[in-house]
Write a protein that holds these residues in place. Sequence first.
Motif, PDB file in Angstrom:
ATOM      1  N   UNK A   1       0.842  -1.195   0.000  1.00  0.00           N
ATOM      2  CA  UNK A   1       0.000   0.000   0.000  1.00  0.00           C
ATOM      3  C   UNK A   1       0.885   1.256   0.000  1.00  0.00           C
ATOM      4  N   UNK A   2       2.047   1.158  -0.642  1.00  0.00           N
ATOM      5  CA  UNK A   2       2.958   2.304  -0.726  1.00  0.00           C
ATOM      6  C   UNK A   2       2.371   3.376  -1.637  1.00  0.00           C
ATOM      7  N   UNK A   3       3.053   4.537  -1.707  1.00  0.00           N
ATOM      8  CA  UNK A   3       2.542   5.654  -2.487  1.00  0.00           C
ATOM      9  C   UNK A   3       2.371   5.341  -3.959  1.00  0.00           C
ATOM     10  N   UNK A   4       3.222   4.445  -4.516  1.00  0.00           N
ATOM     11  CA  UNK A   4       3.110   4.121  -5.939  1.00  0.00           C
ATOM     12  C   UNK A   4       1.793   3.412  -6.274  1.00  0.00           C
ATOM     13  N   UNK A   5       1.138   2.804  -5.271  1.00  0.00           N
ATOM     14  CA  UNK A   5      -0.117   2.101  -5.526  1.00  0.00           C
ATOM     15  C   UNK A   5      -1.282   3.065  -5.760  1.00  0.00           C
ATOM     16  N   UNK A   6      -1.015   4.373  -5.575  1.00  0.00           N
ATOM     17  CA  UNK A   6      -2.059   5.347  -5.877  1.00  0.00           C
ATOM     18  C   UNK A   6      -2.184   5.597  -7.373  1.00  0.00           C
TER      19      UNK A   6
ATOM     20  N   UNK B   1      -4.323   0.463  -6.135  1.00  0.00           N
ATOM     21  CA  UNK B   1      -4.834  -0.018  -4.852  1.00  0.00           C
ATOM     22  C   UNK B   1      -6.321  -0.392  -4.966  1.00  0.00           C
ATOM     23  N   UNK B   2      -7.101   0.448  -5.643  1.00  0.00           N
ATOM     24  CA  UNK B   2      -8.524   0.142  -5.792  1.00  0.00           C
ATOM     25  C   UNK B   2      -8.751  -1.173  -6.500  1.00  0.00           C
ATOM     26  N   UNK B   3      -7.955  -1.433  -7.562  1.00  0.00           N
ATOM     27  CA  UNK B   3      -8.098  -2.692  -8.293  1.00  0.00           C
ATOM     28  C   UNK B   3      -7.587  -3.866  -7.474  1.00  0.00           C
ATOM     29  N   UNK B   4      -6.522  -3.628  -6.691  1.00  0.00           N
ATOM     30  CA  UNK B   4      -6.019  -4.689  -5.818  1.00  0.00           C
ATOM     31  C   UNK B   4      -7.048  -5.055  -4.752  1.00  0.00           C
ATOM     32  N   UNK B   5      -7.720  -4.034  -4.185  1.00  0.00           N
ATOM     33  CA  UNK B   5      -8.772  -4.298  -3.190  1.00  0.00           C
ATOM     34  C   UNK B   5      -9.930  -5.051  -3.835  1.00  0.00           C
ATOM     35  N   UNK B   6     -10.321  -4.658  -5.040  1.00  0.00           N
ATOM     36  CA  UNK B   6     -11.389  -5.378  -5.742  1.00  0.00           C
ATOM     37  C   UNK B   6     -11.023  -6.847  -5.927  1.00  0.00           C
ATOM     38  N   UNK B   7      -9.766  -7.093  -6.315  1.00  0.00           N
ATOM     39  CA  UNK B   7      -9.324  -8.472  -6.471  1.00  0.00           C
ATOM     40  C   UNK B   7      -9.267  -9.208  -5.144  1.00  0.00           C
ATOM     41  N   UNK B   8      -8.770  -8.541  -4.090  1.00  0.00           N
ATOM     42  CA  UNK B   8      -8.703  -9.193  -2.788  1.00  0.00           C
ATOM     43  C   UNK B   8     -10.073  -9.554  -2.259  1.00  0.00           C
TER      44      UNK B   8
ATOM     45  N   UNK C   1     -14.549  -8.601   7.168  1.00  0.00           N
ATOM     46  CA  UNK C   1     -13.312  -8.496   6.405  1.00  0.00           C
ATOM     47  C   UNK C   1     -13.477  -7.590   5.190  1.00  0.00           C
ATOM     48  N   UNK C   2     -14.617  -7.710   4.512  1.00  0.00           N
ATOM     49  CA  UNK C   2     -14.859  -6.867   3.344  1.00  0.00           C
ATOM     50  C   UNK C   2     -14.899  -5.390   3.755  1.00  0.00           C
ATOM     51  N   UNK C   3     -15.548  -5.103   4.868  1.00  0.00           N
ATOM     52  CA  UNK C   3     -15.650  -3.715   5.327  1.00  0.00           C
ATOM     53  C   UNK C   3     -14.272  -3.137   5.654  1.00  0.00           C
ATOM     54  N   UNK C   4     -13.420  -3.925   6.335  1.00  0.00           N
ATOM     55  CA  UNK C   4     -12.084  -3.449   6.683  1.00  0.00           C
ATOM     56  C   UNK C   4     -11.210  -3.267   5.452  1.00  0.00           C
ATOM     57  N   UNK C   5     -11.330  -4.161   4.507  1.00  0.00           N
ATOM     58  CA  UNK C   5     -10.503  -4.084   3.302  1.00  0.00           C
ATOM     59  C   UNK C   5     -10.864  -2.847   2.481  1.00  0.00           C
ATOM     60  N   UNK C   6     -12.139  -2.509   2.413  1.00  0.00           N
ATOM     61  CA  UNK C   6     -12.554  -1.346   1.636  1.00  0.00           C
ATOM     62  C   UNK C   6     -12.048  -0.041   2.239  1.00  0.00           C
ATOM     63  N   UNK C   7     -11.611  -0.085   3.512  1.00  0.00           N
ATOM     64  CA  UNK C   7     -11.105   1.126   4.165  1.00  0.00           C
ATOM     65  C   UNK C   7      -9.604   1.311   3.996  1.00  0.00           C
ATOM     66  N   UNK C   8      -8.917   0.436   3.257  1.00  0.00           N
ATOM     67  CA  UNK C   8      -7.463   0.511   3.108  1.00  0.00           C
ATOM     68  C   UNK C   8      -7.052   1.778   2.359  1.00  0.00           C
ATOM     69  N   UNK C   9      -5.931   2.395   2.798  1.00  0.00           N
ATOM     70  CA  UNK C   9      -5.417   3.614   2.174  1.00  0.00           C
ATOM     71  C   UNK C   9      -3.934   3.425   1.843  1.00  0.00           C
TER      72      UNK C   9
ATOM     73  N   UNK D   1       0.892  -2.839   8.936  1.00  0.00           N
ATOM     74  CA  UNK D   1      -0.282  -2.823   9.819  1.00  0.00           C
ATOM     75  C   UNK D   1      -1.257  -3.909   9.323  1.00  0.00           C
ATOM     76  N   UNK D   2      -1.935  -4.493  10.263  1.00  0.00           N
ATOM     77  CA  UNK D   2      -2.937  -5.499   9.902  1.00  0.00           C
ATOM     78  C   UNK D   2      -4.225  -4.802   9.436  1.00  0.00           C
ATOM     79  N   UNK D   3      -4.660  -5.122   8.262  1.00  0.00           N
ATOM     80  CA  UNK D   3      -6.014  -4.711   7.847  1.00  0.00           C
ATOM     81  C   UNK D   3      -7.024  -5.537   8.628  1.00  0.00           C
TER      82      UNK D   3
END
Length: 696
Positions: free
Chosen positions: A315-320, A325-332, A371-379, A355-357
Amino acid sequence: MIALLLLAFLGPSLPLQPVRTVVLLDQSPSAREGVAQVASTLPQLPNVRYLAFAERAREVASASARREDLGEGTDINTALLEAQRLEPDRIVLLSDGLSQGEVLPVPTPVYAFWTAPSPRISLSLLPPTYPVHGETVEVRVLLESTADTTARLVIEGPAGRQERQVQVKAGRQSFGYRFALERPATVRARVESELGQDGAQVQVSPADKVRVWVLGDEALARYLEAQGFSVERRHRVELPIQADVVALGVSTRDLSEAEIDALQDFLNQGGSLLWTATPRGLFFGGWERSSLSEAIPLEPLEHDGGVGLVLVLDVSGSMLQDDKLGLAVTGALELIRSAREQDYVGVVAFSSNYRWVFRPRRMTPQGRKAAESLLLAARAGGGTLIGGAYAEAVRALEPLPVEDKRILVMTDGQVADPIQPVLSAAAQGQQRKIFTSSVALGADADQGFLRELAQQGGGSFWYVPSPSDLPRFFLEEAQRQFKREALEGSFALATRPWASGLLYAQEGAVLAVGESGRGRVAALATDLSRSWKDWKGASGFLGSLLRWLSQTPARPRVQAVRGEDGVRVLLEGQFERPALRYAGKAQDFLPVGPLRYEARLPYGARGEAAVLEAGVPRLNLTLPALPEWRLEDGRANLRALAEASGGRLLGDLAELTALPQRKALELRPLLVALALALFVLERYLEWRRMGAVGSS
């Protein structure tokens, strides 16, 4: 002037002209004889006109005039409207009170006199509700008699001619006539007795043939063709899907992801799906690993102890960039949704720190939702330090009560911290049966390190060139991680909690059905080409299943059927709180089956009604017409009409002579106008007098 106002206050009147009276003579078949007998006793009334009526109304010369060309039913409301056009001061109604149309009060007083309907036996036919092709249906023959009698009843239709002598008691009774509905059919019936004779016929047409696309199951196609379904054999899912039901005997590998998405849309819009267990279908075809898996009402019971998986997510800055990151979360999310209840899933994110999501947890419905709710909050933001996150993943997997433990690492950049400790930890993890796979996202990812990490960890290395490929990659990875590539041999099946099992065998459920989206689904875990070939009832059973599948919530239907004890209003579809509005009142429907509701109205209900449901346009229906002869309290009907119109129910026609025969002329308006004119004249004369004095 004051005297005139006092006189107006007293309200004097003068009886100047006769009251205008219109007499309505019911000459419908049920009332014709009774009205003819009492019409001769009608007292002489001044300024009277006569209307004969049945279904229509026509003016006649006298009370004794007979008209038998006005129809075979009774519509009192039409007669009242015709009488109103003559501008009467009162209406006299001679009738048996059995109207087939809605009767509304009128502003003119109605004086009603009830005559008993003539003795009669009547017959009506009650058709089946929602008849479909191939099923056995029943037409009910309803007899209504005003007295006990012996009758000859003849019924003719697709099941042949049936004739019987029946003892009919005063009241209602019914008989059934059953037949297989293979094509539009006509049923005729007639009854003869000393009370008269009557006949009726009804057309029973099956609903439109259910259209079925069959993919990969020739045996099913033959069975359905034998039941009269419109069957199309298909090799692909083509758009638009022009079918009511799609039967799938193929593997997921036979269809593209776009075709599977089209099936999901079809289901959401009200279509139905049937999975069959051909050698390439259902769970042999990998459907439990597809995006449609949650819609299948059966699931295989696998006896493994589950899988423990931790996703180590960059979730480093390059994932913005490019919404990585949005596509990675969709896949996860696909990983989470594909996991079974016995599986554990966790996600640990890394950038400049870790950090643990969410820590590994079982993917129960509650665990999956959290788990879905926590994952959607990742930044995203920060650098790329992987070591701490990877060590946390190993530590979290070690105590889990599963034998199969895996780590999946994904990054899009170069790792900033020393890589050797991470590689050593992966090798040690493999020795403890914790296997590591890795994903390089895009050309900037540290492919060398990730490839080495997968090798040391005993897993696989994957290269995903574009962020847009991530959702598809994760879906495929979910299938690899949580499911075997294919189910083989014998395995037990269970019905999902939201579905209903219909057939069972020693190895578990064989057939289950349910609802998904706005459509219906069924899964048949047997090969029809072998297991049912000697069962003579197979074709009929499958036909009933397909007819049920075709009646989905997206196709609401409403039908009113007049029965022996009232009007049944049947509603099929997906409604929250359907209600029937009739005669100004709302009546709730009661559930009588899956997506089926029923409301009952009294036998005498007539006119327009409407089915209402919040957010859906109301469905209007016309209640079926009442028979001309029927067991109903016509006297009460006339009393209610007369009292609501300002009149009354007469016990004897001689009471008409006691009513006012002349219409009084009210003098109050004339006296008030005269007083006002005198006041104006007085003021004028006073003004003239004052003017004359001033000029002199």
